[in-house]
Design an enzyme around this catalytic site. Structure first.
Site, PDB file in Angstrom:
ATOM      1  N   ASP A 281      -3.798   2.905  -0.090  1.00  0.00           N
ATOM      2  CA  ASP A 281      -4.936   1.984  -0.192  1.00  0.00           C
ATOM      3  C   ASP A 281      -5.066   1.148   1.083  1.00  0.00           C
ATOM      4  O   ASP A 281      -6.014   0.382   1.239  1.00  0.00           O
ATOM      5  CB  ASP A 281      -4.885   1.127  -1.463  1.00  0.00           C
ATOM      6  CG  ASP A 281      -3.698   0.187  -1.503  1.00  0.00           C
ATOM      7  OD1 ASP A 281      -2.859   0.225  -0.590  1.00  0.00           O
ATOM      8  OD2 ASP A 281      -3.607  -0.607  -2.466  1.00  0.00           O
ATOM      9  N   SER A 282      -4.127   1.323   2.004  1.00  0.00           N
ATOM     10  CA  SER A 282      -4.281   0.765   3.360  1.00  0.00           C
ATOM     11  C   SER A 282      -5.553   1.332   3.994  1.00  0.00           C
ATOM     12  O   SER A 282      -6.062   0.783   4.971  1.00  0.00           O
ATOM     13  CB  SER A 282      -3.062   1.102   4.219  1.00  0.00           C
ATOM     14  OG  SER A 282      -2.718   2.468   4.109  1.00  0.00           O
TER      15      SER A 282
ATOM     16  N   GLU B  84       9.404  -1.401   0.429  1.00  0.00           N
ATOM     17  CA  GLU B  84       8.709  -1.995   1.582  1.00  0.00           C
ATOM     18  C   GLU B  84       9.264  -3.369   1.941  1.00  0.00           C
ATOM     19  O   GLU B  84       9.372  -4.256   1.083  1.00  0.00           O
ATOM     20  CB  GLU B  84       7.200  -2.092   1.282  1.00  0.00           C
ATOM     21  CG  GLU B  84       6.430  -2.712   2.439  1.00  0.00           C
ATOM     22  CD  GLU B  84       4.923  -2.476   2.379  1.00  0.00           C
ATOM     23  OE1 GLU B  84       4.436  -1.740   1.501  1.00  0.00           O
ATOM     24  OE2 GLU B  84       4.229  -3.039   3.249  1.00  0.00           O
TER      25      GLU B  84
ATOM     26  N   GLU C 161       2.076   0.315  -7.674  1.00  0.00           N
ATOM     27  CA  GLU C 161       2.883  -0.771  -7.113  1.00  0.00           C
ATOM     28  C   GLU C 161       3.525  -1.612  -8.212  1.00  0.00           C
ATOM     29  O   GLU C 161       2.894  -1.886  -9.239  1.00  0.00           O
ATOM     30  CB  GLU C 161       2.001  -1.690  -6.259  1.00  0.00           C
ATOM     31  CG  GLU C 161       1.641  -1.101  -4.930  1.00  0.00           C
ATOM     32  CD  GLU C 161       0.970  -2.124  -4.012  1.00  0.00           C
ATOM     33  OE1 GLU C 161       0.957  -3.320  -4.337  1.00  0.00           O
ATOM     34  OE2 GLU C 161       0.455  -1.690  -2.976  1.00  0.00           O
TER      35      GLU C 161
ATOM     36  N   ASP D 110      -2.896   6.796  -3.850  1.00  0.00           N
ATOM     37  CA  ASP D 110      -2.453   5.425  -4.115  1.00  0.00           C
ATOM     38  C   ASP D 110      -3.446   4.769  -5.069  1.00  0.00           C
ATOM     39  O   ASP D 110      -4.617   4.583  -4.726  1.00  0.00           O
ATOM     40  CB  ASP D 110      -2.441   4.673  -2.767  1.00  0.00           C
ATOM     41  CG  ASP D 110      -1.536   3.473  -2.763  1.00  0.00           C
ATOM     42  OD1 ASP D 110      -0.863   3.230  -3.778  1.00  0.00           O
ATOM     43  OD2 ASP D 110      -1.490   2.799  -1.717  1.00  0.00           O
TER      44      ASP D 110
ATOM     45  N   LYS E 241       0.695   6.971  -6.745  1.00  0.00           N
ATOM     46  CA  LYS E 241       1.632   5.861  -6.503  1.00  0.00           C
ATOM     47  C   LYS E 241       1.105   4.613  -7.197  1.00  0.00           C
ATOM     48  O   LYS E 241      -0.092   4.351  -7.154  1.00  0.00           O
ATOM     49  CB  LYS E 241       1.784   5.594  -5.006  1.00  0.00           C
ATOM     50  CG  LYS E 241       2.639   4.357  -4.691  1.00  0.00           C
ATOM     51  CD  LYS E 241       3.031   4.274  -3.234  1.00  0.00           C
ATOM     52  CE  LYS E 241       2.031   3.596  -2.345  1.00  0.00           C
ATOM     53  NZ  LYS E 241       1.704   2.180  -2.695  1.00  0.00           N
TER      54      LYS E 241
HETATM   55  O1  KIV Z   1      -1.221   1.865   1.270  1.00  0.00           O
HETATM   56  C1  KIV Z   1      -0.277   2.185   1.992  1.00  0.00           C
HETATM   57  O2  KIV Z   1      -0.444   2.611   3.144  1.00  0.00           O
HETATM   58  C2  KIV Z   1       1.075   2.034   1.472  1.00  0.00           C
HETATM   59  C3  KIV Z   1       2.189   2.292   2.420  1.00  0.00           C
HETATM   60  C4  KIV Z   1       2.437   1.059   3.209  1.00  0.00           C
HETATM   61  C5  KIV Z   1       3.417   2.738   1.740  1.00  0.00           C
HETATM   62  O3  KIV Z   1       1.245   1.698   0.348  1.00  0.00           O
END
Ligand code: KIV
Length: 259
Positions: A45-46, A176, A114, A84, A112
């Site tokens: 989600d970055s 992280e 969190e 994500d 993924k």
């Molecule tokens: O969204 C993302 O890029 C992440 C990584 C930092 C693991 O969650």
């Protein structure tokens, strides 16, 4: 390779420190990640920050994540592709299952989530959906961007969360921004792989945001990232060269014209 074989391969790398993972958000980068032979590709989600230009990842939507997951999935079959789940898309197990299925339809092979969302992880893994945990600094809920688990109490809490995720069926977890000794302790304390980002040298693997690795994002470069290329500089130079060539009449050249 089938998704379950890729997951088994990643799990078999436990203890070796060799799992190489990276984020990617588009077709050409995904192709290159596959050609380079990385184990896991996270459509993080970055995306919201490093590609879409939002202030933080909380603004990224499910539709945007799915759009980019489809592009990535067209680009490679090599790494395990993990989608994500954006914030507020897995508040309850049923919501998580519905949205995880959308990721799978878009070409992801796992998802993924969190934080220690054990009920959600159990629901996903119970349905056979490979699930990657993510603890330590969790950008979707964190108040302040700083190293996590520095004091004894929070270190114990993170170790407990890691064990909880393992029990809930996660196949691996992202760790992280924690001190190196805690990264090592958590890695040694569980039987599934840890994939570190700012978690030191003793995790079972590493993940980086591709834009940090390639030097494509200039707002900040975290201390834990290594920039292998200054792609912004390279691209800017190429664009300036092109502009100069157009302005001076050097482009198009003889070789670029039709007769
Ligand atoms: O969204 C993302 O890029 C992440 C990584 C930092 C693991 O969650």
């Amino acid at each position: 390779m089938k998704p379950e074989e890729k997951v088994a391969r990643i799990k078999a790398l436990k203890g070796m420190g060799h799992i190489a993972a990276v984020t990617a958000y588009d077709y050409p980068t995904a192709q290159l990640v596959g050609e380079a032979g990385l184990d896991l590709l996270l459509v993080g989600d970055s995306l919201g920050v490093v590609v879409l230009g939002y202030e933080n990842p909380l603004s990224v939507t499910m539709d945007e994540m799915l759009h980019h997951t489809r592009a990535v999935a067209r680009g490679t079959k090599v790494p395990l592709i993990v989608g994500d789940m954006p914030v507020n898309t897995y508040r309850r197990p049923e919501e998580a299952l519905g949205n995880a299925r959308l990721f799978l339809e878009a070409g992801a092979e796992g998802v993924k989530v969190e934080g220690p969302r054990l009920e959600v992880v159990e629901a996903l893994t119970g349905e056979g959906i490979p699930t990657l945990g993510h603890i330590g600094l969790t950008p979707q809920t964190i108040q302040e961007y700083k190293v996590q688990g520095r004091d004894a109490g929070s270190a114990e809490r993170l170790l407990g969360e890691a064990k909880g995720l393992e029990k809930a069926g996660a196949f691996a977890m992202v760790l992280e921004c924690v001190p190196e000794d805690l990264g090592k302790r958590i890695t040694e304390g569980i039987s599934i792989p840890t994939i570190g980002i700012g978690a030191g040298r003793y995790t079972d693997g590493q993940i980086l945001v591709v834009s940090d690795l390639l030097g494509l994002f200039d707002r900040y470069v975290p201390k834990f990232a290594r920039q292998y290329l200054n792609l912004r500089g390279e691209i800017r130079r190429a664009l300036e060269d092109y502009r100069h060539d157009v302005e001076s009449g050097r482009f198009p050249g003889e070789e670029n014209v039709y007769r």
